[in-house]
Design a protein around this motif. Structure first.
Motif, PDB file in Angstrom:
ATOM      1  N   UNK A   9       4.286 -12.205  12.266  1.00 59.10           N
ATOM      2  CA  UNK A   9       4.332 -13.512  11.607  1.00 59.10           C
ATOM      3  C   UNK A   9       3.178 -13.657  10.625  1.00 59.10           C
ATOM      4  N   UNK A  10       2.035 -13.090  10.973  1.00 59.61           N
ATOM      5  CA  UNK A  10       0.872 -13.147  10.092  1.00 59.61           C
ATOM      6  C   UNK A  10       0.888 -11.998   9.093  1.00 59.61           C
ATOM      7  N   UNK A  11       1.256 -10.821   9.556  1.00 57.95           N
ATOM      8  CA  UNK A  11       1.217  -9.627   8.702  1.00 57.95           C
ATOM      9  C   UNK A  11       2.113  -9.761   7.471  1.00 57.95           C
ATOM     10  N   UNK A  12       3.170 -10.569   7.556  1.00 57.74           N
ATOM     11  CA  UNK A  12       4.077 -10.684   6.407  1.00 57.74           C
ATOM     12  C   UNK A  12       3.404 -11.369   5.220  1.00 57.74           C
ATOM     13  N   UNK A  13       2.214 -11.957   5.464  1.00 60.05           N
ATOM     14  CA  UNK A  13       1.469 -12.568   4.360  1.00 60.05           C
ATOM     15  C   UNK A  13       0.346 -11.653   3.873  1.00 60.05           C
ATOM     16  N   UNK A  14       0.341 -10.406   4.330  1.00 56.29           N
ATOM     17  CA  UNK A  14      -0.705  -9.479   3.911  1.00 56.29           C
ATOM     18  C   UNK A  14      -0.696  -9.175   2.434  1.00 56.29           C
ATOM     19  N   UNK A  15       0.422  -9.427   1.762  1.00 57.72           N
ATOM     20  CA  UNK A  15       0.494  -9.185   0.320  1.00 57.72           C
ATOM     21  C   UNK A  15      -0.560  -9.966  -0.456  1.00 57.72           C
ATOM     22  N   UNK A  16      -1.058 -11.052   0.141  1.00 55.97           N
ATOM     23  CA  UNK A  16      -2.043 -11.876  -0.565  1.00 55.97           C
ATOM     24  C   UNK A  16      -3.297 -11.073  -0.889  1.00 55.97           C
ATOM     25  N   UNK A  17      -3.603 -10.044  -0.067  1.00 55.21           N
ATOM     26  CA  UNK A  17      -4.792  -9.224  -0.285  1.00 55.21           C
ATOM     27  C   UNK A  17      -4.680  -8.347  -1.523  1.00 55.21           C
ATOM     28  N   UNK A  18      -3.491  -8.227  -2.100  1.00 53.72           N
ATOM     29  CA  UNK A  18      -3.279  -7.400  -3.290  1.00 53.72           C
ATOM     30  C   UNK A  18      -2.794  -8.243  -4.472  1.00 53.72           C
ATOM     31  N   UNK A  19      -2.927  -9.536  -4.350  1.00 50.32           N
ATOM     32  CA  UNK A  19      -2.407 -10.437  -5.381  1.00 50.32           C
ATOM     33  C   UNK A  19      -3.503 -10.828  -6.371  1.00 50.32           C
ATOM     34  N   UNK A  20      -3.110 -11.550  -7.400  1.00 50.76           N
ATOM     35  CA  UNK A  20      -4.064 -12.031  -8.398  1.00 50.76           C
ATOM     36  C   UNK A  20      -5.105 -12.949  -7.787  1.00 50.76           C
ATOM     37  N   UNK A  21      -4.732 -13.686  -6.743  1.00 50.88           N
ATOM     38  CA  UNK A  21      -5.644 -14.663  -6.134  1.00 50.88           C
ATOM     39  C   UNK A  21      -6.228 -14.146  -4.823  1.00 50.88           C
ATOM     40  N   UNK A  22      -6.337 -12.836  -4.690  1.00 51.64           N
ATOM     41  CA  UNK A  22      -6.778 -12.270  -3.427  1.00 51.64           C
ATOM     42  C   UNK A  22      -8.189 -12.696  -3.043  1.00 51.64           C
ATOM     43  N   UNK A  23      -9.073 -12.913  -4.017  1.00 57.02           N
ATOM     44  CA  UNK A  23     -10.478 -13.138  -3.702  1.00 57.02           C
ATOM     45  C   UNK A  23     -10.817 -14.600  -3.458  1.00 57.02           C
ATOM     46  N   UNK A  24     -10.213 -15.493  -4.198  1.00 51.23           N
ATOM     47  CA  UNK A  24     -10.610 -16.901  -4.084  1.00 51.23           C
ATOM     48  C   UNK A  24      -9.498 -17.790  -4.622  1.00 51.23           C
ATOM     49  N   UNK A  25      -9.082 -18.749  -3.815  1.00 53.92           N
ATOM     50  CA  UNK A  25      -8.015 -19.663  -4.243  1.00 53.92           C
ATOM     51  C   UNK A  25      -7.924 -20.826  -3.278  1.00 53.92           C
TER      52      UNK A  25
END
Length: 345
Positions: A9-25
């Motif tokens: 359930x949490x791992x499916x949002x792991x893509x955020x770590x490779x997105x444009x806003x991975x560092x701060x949003x």
């Protein structure tokens, strides 16, 4: 609520770590599909609205981040999604209170310093908020409001395996029923620069003790024994002196707020707050003179004079007045002393 969800359930949002806003949003979900009141609640400057794709929005936000914040909004099912690249407006009580009026709002914030914040507001009230790694330390009017929703998420395990940002997005998905995917950032966003709402007026414990060393002891004792009417009069007198010094006493909003105080009425905090917000935005937008900057500082002194607690108002007006050019503590002490005995200039 789902209570047997595994780490997937949490791992499916792991893509955020490779997105444009991975560092701060900051991502804020607001129930409802009318983006106009959402934008207004964030302090958006509607005259500068533009439709941009997500990469263009992030470039604009980065280019202007030292001057002002930007938001991008898309409708997301039955919700509106407000995105801030390296922003934090969606974490502020001042925004959450406005944007959740008559509805509900969920926000997830993170930055490069690994600071996080998950917030949930309903009907203009912050129900609960906490740092993602420490949900046991909650604040808000109903701090346990999401405990039933969080149940079964294996919080500590998920944090170790996927990090706190996917964890917050998984919790947001439980609340909203909407799963954030990379495709959500395709297409255009309606984007706005933000003229930020001023900070709420805060309580100040031991206000008199904080004046010690800056103002004469006899003045502090006089404030200690004064009634609230005299204290309010002193706060207003400091504000009046500040706007006189900054040469903005004749501004319609300032003169109206001061006139209501002189008549014993309630000062219009909303009006002076809106004025401070608009003037601060103009400072960011244009190259302002030192005189104009000083006038904005003076208007902030008047805003502080509207604090519900007259004693706190005295402290905060004196503190804010110290940033107005040309005002010294000795002069301000005399202003307060005269006001306490009903000798207003």
């Amino acid at each position: 609520m789902r209570s047997n969800a595994g780490s997937h359930e949490v791992e499916r949002f792991g893509w955020i770590h490779h997105s444009t806003i991975q560092e701060a949003a900051c991502l804020t979900f607001v129930r409802g599909t009318d983006i106009d009141p959402v934008a207004e609640a964030f302090g958006a400057v509607s005259d500068y609205a533009r439709e941009l794709d997500f990469d263009e929005f992030c470039e604009e936000a980065f280019a202007h981040h030292e001057q002002y914040s930007m938001i991008g909004i898309q409708v997301f099912g039955e919700w509106s999604l407000v995105v801030e690249d390296n922003g934090w407006q969606g974490t502020r009580d001042e925004v959450l209170r406005r944007v959740s009026a008559g509805t509900e709002a969920v926000s997830a914030f993170w930055n490069v310093d690994r600071l996080t914040r998950f917030s949930y507001a309903v009907d203009g009230e912050l129900w609960t908020a906490f740092e993602a790694p420490l949900p046991e330390y909650r604040v808000g009017s109903r701090p346990d409001a999401l405990e039933g929703v969080r149940a079964g998420m294996s919080w500590s395990e998920a944090e170790r395996e996927s990090g706190t940002v996917p964890l917050m997005l998984a919790l947001a998905a439980r609340i909203t029923g909407q799963t954030l995917t990379p495709s959500r950032f395709e297409g255009d966003f309606v984007t706005f620069p933000v003229a930020a709402w001023p900070d709420d007026l805060r309580d100040v414990p031991d206000a008199l003790d904080r004046l010690d060393g800056r103002f004469p002891r006899e003045l502090i004792e006089a404030l200690r024994v004064a009634d609230d009417v005299a204290r309010r009069r002193a706060a207003v007198a400091v504000a009046r002196r500040a706007v006189q010094s900054a040469e903005c006493l004749d501004h319609p909003v300032i003169s109206a707020v001061l006139a209501s105080a002189a008549d014993g009425g309630t000062m219009d905090r909303a009006a002076i707050s809106e004025a401070v917000r608009e003037w601060t935005w103009l400072l960011h937008l244009h190259r302002a003179t030192s005189k104009v900057r000083n006038q904005v500082r003076a208007a902030e002194v008047l805003r502080q004079a509207t604090h519900d607690d007259p004693l706190v108002a005295v402290f905060t007006t004196l503190s804010a007045a110290s940033h107005v050019r040309g005002l010294e503590n000795g002069e301000l002490a005399s202003v307060v002393a005269r006001a306490l005995v009903d000798r207003l200039d």
